[in-house]
Design an enzyme around this catalytic site. Structure first.
Site, PDB file in Angstrom:
ATOM      1  N   SER A 210       0.807  -1.192  -0.170  1.00  0.00           N
ATOM      2  CA  SER A 210       0.053  -0.003  -0.033  1.00  0.00           C
ATOM      3  C   SER A 210       0.736   1.362  -0.024  1.00  0.00           C
ATOM      4  O   SER A 210       2.067   1.043   0.343  1.00  0.00           O
ATOM      5  CB  SER A 210      -0.810  -0.072   1.383  1.00  0.00           C
ATOM      6  OG  SER A 210      -1.866  -1.114   1.541  1.00  0.00           O
TER       7      SER A 210
HETATM    8  N1  SAM Z   1      -0.049  -5.395   4.283  1.00  0.00           N
HETATM    9  C1  SAM Z   1       0.674  -5.468   2.918  1.00  0.00           C
HETATM   10  C2  SAM Z   1       1.891  -4.832   3.020  1.00  0.00           C
HETATM   11  O1  SAM Z   1       2.533  -4.170   3.843  1.00  0.00           O
HETATM   12  O2  SAM Z   1       2.924  -5.133   1.892  1.00  0.00           O
HETATM   13  C3  SAM Z   1      -0.139  -4.808   1.675  1.00  0.00           C
HETATM   14  C4  SAM Z   1      -1.053  -5.779   1.592  1.00  0.00           C
HETATM   15  S1  SAM Z   1      -1.868  -6.143  -0.049  1.00  0.00           S
HETATM   16  C5  SAM Z   1      -2.571  -4.500  -0.479  1.00  0.00           C
HETATM   17  C6  SAM Z   1      -3.072  -7.163   0.358  1.00  0.00           C
HETATM   18  C7  SAM Z   1      -2.542  -8.740   0.538  1.00  0.00           C
HETATM   19  O3  SAM Z   1      -3.886  -9.247   1.181  1.00  0.00           O
HETATM   20  C8  SAM Z   1      -1.935  -9.296  -0.579  1.00  0.00           C
HETATM   21  O4  SAM Z   1      -0.822  -9.855  -0.619  1.00  0.00           O
HETATM   22  C9  SAM Z   1      -3.196 -10.508  -0.917  1.00  0.00           C
HETATM   23  O5  SAM Z   1      -2.324 -11.584  -1.453  1.00  0.00           O
HETATM   24  C10 SAM Z   1      -3.488 -10.667   0.670  1.00  0.00           C
HETATM   25  N2  SAM Z   1      -4.875 -11.370   0.768  1.00  0.00           N
HETATM   26  C11 SAM Z   1      -6.002 -11.427   0.112  1.00  0.00           C
HETATM   27  N3  SAM Z   1      -6.986 -12.220   0.414  1.00  0.00           N
HETATM   28  C12 SAM Z   1      -6.348 -12.688   1.550  1.00  0.00           C
HETATM   29  C13 SAM Z   1      -6.822 -13.642   2.825  1.00  0.00           C
HETATM   30  N4  SAM Z   1      -7.932 -14.094   2.658  1.00  0.00           N
HETATM   31  N5  SAM Z   1      -6.035 -13.956   3.771  1.00  0.00           N
HETATM   32  C14 SAM Z   1      -4.637 -13.734   3.715  1.00  0.00           C
HETATM   33  N6  SAM Z   1      -4.279 -12.617   2.764  1.00  0.00           N
HETATM   34  C15 SAM Z   1      -4.815 -12.399   1.670  1.00  0.00           C
END
Ligand code: SAM
Length: 223
Positions: free
Chosen positions: A61
């Protein structure tokens, strides 16, 4: 310019825009080296206030979003935090600096779940390289189920967009008085960031802004 200087400039820009106001969050953002959490080809852009690709169709993000979520959560030393959506591991490191600053003896801890194995493993490596491996536990799995093994949590943050119906395990795994920060709405379009406070059996929900996140995919998320 060194990475430290670039990081300081980014933080100054966020404070002058009044996005960053809490000195503890300012300190955490100055401490965590964002350039160590992005892929090689994105290192030169690490201190631009923008989301960046981290592979697998996912993003880290934008720093203003990390700052806003940390401020809304009002993280305190000693708290237990669950993050859903580890991605690069950067936001988990920021939370770690707030609940268990490296300079302290604090017992705070961050559990973070990622559904994509390759990202979970990359995040583990970055957290180890930056010295957060004892404060952050990375789990590979479906975060819409929460992580009951370490529940209840003082704070939960979700960094992918949930359907409007918030996954009930997350609400259940929140402590009484705890706070959940979660983007929710449609899969690829308009979403809102919500702050949900647990008060006994009740939840107080406040919409704080419009946002755009990648979808939360899982049993209580999108297909
Ligand atoms: N917080 C992260 C960072 O600091 O880099 C950015 C997160 S990114 C916007 C969203 C993440 O959520 C992705 O890596 C995606 O694979 C993960 N995601 C989506 N659905 C998920 C789930 N049900 N459980 C765990 N992770 C999930």
């Amino acid at each position: 310019m060194t990475f430290e200087e670039k990081r300081r400039r980014l933080v100054e820009s966020l404070t002058s825009r009044k996005i960053l106001t809490d000195p503890k969050v300012v300190r955490a953002m100055l401490m965590v080296p964002r350039h160590k959490f992005v892929p090689e080809e994105a290192v030169s852009s690490a201190y631009i206030d923008s989301p960046l690709s981290i592979g697998q169709g996912q993003t880290i993000s934008a720093p203003h979003m990390n700052a806003m979520m940390c401020e809304y959560l009002e993280l305190k030393e000693g708290e237990k935090v669950l993050e859903v959506g580890t991605g690069s591991g950067y936001h988990a490191a920021l939370c770690a600096e707030l609940v268990a600053p490296k300079s302290s003896e604090s017992k705070g801890h961050v559990y973070t779940i990622e559904r994509l194995k390759q990202l979970a493993e990359g995040a583990k490596r970055s957290l180890k390289d930056t010295g957060y491996e004892n404060i952050v536990t990375v789990i590979h799995g479906d975060g819409t189920l929460g992580y009951p093994e370490a529940a209840p949590y003082d704070k939960i943050l979700v960094t992918a967009a949930s359907p409007s119906k918030i996954p009930h395990p997350l609400k259940k795994q929140l402590k009484n008085g705890g706070v959940l920060c979660i983007p929710a709405g449609s899969k690829n379009f308009a979403q809102n960031l919500y702050i949900i406070k647990k008060r006994g059996e009740k939840f107080e929900t406040k919409r704080v802004s419009g946002v755009r996140f990648v979808p939360l995919i899982g049993k209580f998320g999108f297909d």
